[in-house]
Design a protein around this motif. Structure first.
Motif, PDB file in Angstrom:
ATOM      1  N   PRO A  50      50.706  65.974  67.329  1.00  0.00           N
ATOM      2  CA  PRO A  50      50.572  66.350  68.746  1.00  0.00           C
ATOM      3  C   PRO A  50      50.002  65.248  69.625  1.00  0.00           C
ATOM      4  O   PRO A  50      50.209  65.273  70.850  1.00  0.00           O
ATOM      5  CB  PRO A  50      49.637  67.568  68.700  1.00  0.00           C
ATOM      6  CG  PRO A  50      48.870  67.425  67.428  1.00  0.00           C
ATOM      7  CD  PRO A  50      49.829  66.789  66.463  1.00  0.00           C
ATOM      8  N   ASP A  51      49.296  64.273  69.038  1.00  0.00           N
ATOM      9  CA  ASP A  51      48.677  63.216  69.833  1.00  0.00           C
ATOM     10  C   ASP A  51      49.446  61.900  69.774  1.00  0.00           C
ATOM     11  O   ASP A  51      49.021  60.902  70.370  1.00  0.00           O
ATOM     12  CB  ASP A  51      47.237  62.975  69.355  1.00  0.00           C
ATOM     13  CG  ASP A  51      46.376  64.227  69.477  1.00  0.00           C
ATOM     14  OD1 ASP A  51      46.552  64.971  70.456  1.00  0.00           O
ATOM     15  OD2 ASP A  51      45.540  64.462  68.574  1.00  0.00           O
ATOM     16  N   PRO A 100      55.245  66.399  71.694  1.00  0.00           N
ATOM     17  CA  PRO A 100      55.015  66.702  73.110  1.00  0.00           C
ATOM     18  C   PRO A 100      54.364  65.589  73.916  1.00  0.00           C
ATOM     19  O   PRO A 100      54.513  65.555  75.140  1.00  0.00           O
ATOM     20  CB  PRO A 100      54.116  67.943  73.054  1.00  0.00           C
ATOM     21  CG  PRO A 100      53.438  67.876  71.731  1.00  0.00           C
ATOM     22  CD  PRO A 100      54.453  67.269  70.801  1.00  0.00           C
ATOM     23  N   ASN A 101      53.643  64.676  73.262  1.00  0.00           N
ATOM     24  CA  ASN A 101      52.963  63.611  73.997  1.00  0.00           C
ATOM     25  C   ASN A 101      53.548  62.233  73.724  1.00  0.00           C
ATOM     26  O   ASN A 101      52.950  61.213  74.105  1.00  0.00           O
ATOM     27  CB  ASN A 101      51.467  63.625  73.655  1.00  0.00           C
ATOM     28  CG  ASN A 101      50.761  64.822  74.263  1.00  0.00           C
ATOM     29  OD1 ASN A 101      50.784  65.020  75.472  1.00  0.00           O
ATOM     30  ND2 ASN A 101      50.135  65.636  73.418  1.00  0.00           N
ATOM     31  N   GLN A 132      48.079  69.007  62.179  1.00  0.00           N
ATOM     32  CA  GLN A 132      48.110  67.550  62.204  1.00  0.00           C
ATOM     33  C   GLN A 132      48.439  67.014  60.816  1.00  0.00           C
ATOM     34  O   GLN A 132      47.768  67.336  59.838  1.00  0.00           O
ATOM     35  CB  GLN A 132      46.750  67.004  62.645  1.00  0.00           C
ATOM     36  CG  GLN A 132      46.670  65.499  62.702  1.00  0.00           C
ATOM     37  CD  GLN A 132      47.357  64.931  63.929  1.00  0.00           C
ATOM     38  OE1 GLN A 132      47.298  65.509  65.002  1.00  0.00           O
ATOM     39  NE2 GLN A 132      48.013  63.790  63.771  1.00  0.00           N
ATOM     40  N   GLN A 172      52.637  72.767  63.207  1.00  0.00           N
ATOM     41  CA  GLN A 172      51.624  72.756  64.252  1.00  0.00           C
ATOM     42  C   GLN A 172      50.364  72.025  63.811  1.00  0.00           C
ATOM     43  O   GLN A 172      49.576  71.581  64.625  1.00  0.00           O
ATOM     44  CB  GLN A 172      51.277  74.195  64.659  1.00  0.00           C
ATOM     45  CG  GLN A 172      52.459  74.944  65.264  1.00  0.00           C
ATOM     46  CD  GLN A 172      52.137  76.398  65.535  1.00  0.00           C
ATOM     47  OE1 GLN A 172      50.995  76.805  65.494  1.00  0.00           O
ATOM     48  NE2 GLN A 172      53.164  77.173  65.816  1.00  0.00           N
ATOM     49  N   ASN A 209      60.198  67.320  68.790  1.00  0.00           N
ATOM     50  CA  ASN A 209      58.983  68.137  68.910  1.00  0.00           C
ATOM     51  C   ASN A 209      57.699  67.304  68.897  1.00  0.00           C
ATOM     52  O   ASN A 209      56.735  67.617  68.202  1.00  0.00           O
ATOM     53  CB  ASN A 209      58.924  69.188  67.793  1.00  0.00           C
ATOM     54  CG  ASN A 209      60.061  70.189  67.867  1.00  0.00           C
ATOM     55  OD1 ASN A 209      60.644  70.392  68.927  1.00  0.00           O
ATOM     56  ND2 ASN A 209      60.379  70.799  66.741  1.00  0.00           N
ATOM     57  N   GLY A 217      57.248  67.475  65.019  1.00  0.00           N
ATOM     58  CA  GLY A 217      55.996  68.199  64.978  1.00  0.00           C
ATOM     59  C   GLY A 217      55.032  67.571  64.004  1.00  0.00           C
ATOM     60  O   GLY A 217      55.360  66.649  63.268  1.00  0.00           O
TER      61      GLY A 217
END
Length: 271
Positions: free
Chosen positions: A164-165, A189-190, A139, A137, A187, A161
């Motif tokens: 996230p960006d 998400p964006n 960065q 989770q 994993n 993962g």
């Protein structure tokens, strides 16, 4: 490290758990597989020492939820080939400076608080064949700073993962090693697109797996590597129609050359 709570599975395999009674007479010189789980002491877990485990080939550290720091001492694992660290929910620091250069497999999964990972500075063991980093989770540093292009034996990379960006895979200026045969992307998400620039030198790539990238809508304009034997996706709904043969998706002509295509399946058969 306190070895009083070891449980003997075989002559060459040991498991260390919090609740088990130990064996006082353990021959460390022949131990090949060591698993540590549910470590009871809060704080730092320090492993190794001068030739403590001369025959150890596989080390698994699993479910040590009260450990926040994991460190290795010099010369403790001269023949280690596989290191697995997983499901350590409070682990924040992993110091692997003294892991031997002949390590072949590194897997770190489900350690959501992990912040410090020194080998992400481009000093990964040079003989790695497999790298699995997933479900973080926090960065992570960009893949371009990992020094993956220097891993001339790397065949399998799983990245999931930690970014996230990220909107395009791989990161800009990230050069993946041409020796890769299996690439697993998950994993993110964006994530919106797969970069053709990042895959163009993968002349040995056979298996590509993409899963849990819900915003992914674009594959490389130039198509995927001609060497691919399988393409598998799961939980990437925006790709489903574009890659469909039945719906005459606009990406189907670009992937039709691949012998095995499985879109939106949870059954993976990659190598």
């Amino acid at each position: 490290m306190n070895l009083d709570n070891f449980s003997k599975v075989s002559e060459t395999t040991m498991m260390l758990r919090q609740e088990e009674e130990g064996f006082n007479n353990i021959n460390m010189s022949t131990l090949e597989v060591l698993e540590i789980s549910n470590w009871p002491k809060v704080g730092r877990l320090l492993l190794g020492g001068y030739n403590n485990f001369p025959s150890l080939r596989e080390l698994r550290i699993w479910g040590c939820n009260v450990v926040d720091s994991l460190s290795f001492l010099e010369s403790g694992f001269p023949n280690l080939r596989s290191l697995i660290v997983g499901n350590c929910v409070n682990l924040r620091s992993l110091t692997t400076n003294h892991i031997p250069h002949n390590l072949e497999s590194l897997e770190i999964t489900d350690c959501p608080c992990l912040e410090s990972f020194p080998h992400a500075n481009g000093n990964l063991p040079p003989n790695l064949i497999e790298v699995h980093i997933s479900s973080w989770q926090q960065q992570l540093k960009p893949l371009s700073e990992w020094g993956l292009h220097r891993l001339t034996s790397l065949q399998k990379l799983e990245s999931g993962g930690g970014y996230p960006d990220l909107v395009s895979f791989p990161h800009e200026y990230c050069l993946l090693p041409a020796t890769l045969t299996t690439l697993i992307i998950k994993n993110l998400p964006n994530l919106v697109s797969i970069s053709s620039k990042g895959l163009q030198n993968l002349t040995s790539l056979h298996h590509l797996v993409i899963t849990y990238c819900s915003k992914l809508r674009s594959l490389p304009k130039e198509g995927l590597p001609s060497t691919l034997r399988s393409l598998q996706t799961s939980n990437c709904p925006l790709l489903k129609e574009r890659c469909s043969e039945e719906d005459e998706g606009d990406y189907w002509p670009k992937i039709a050359h691949i012998p095995r295509v499985a879109i939106e399946t949870n059954y993976f058969t990659y190598g």
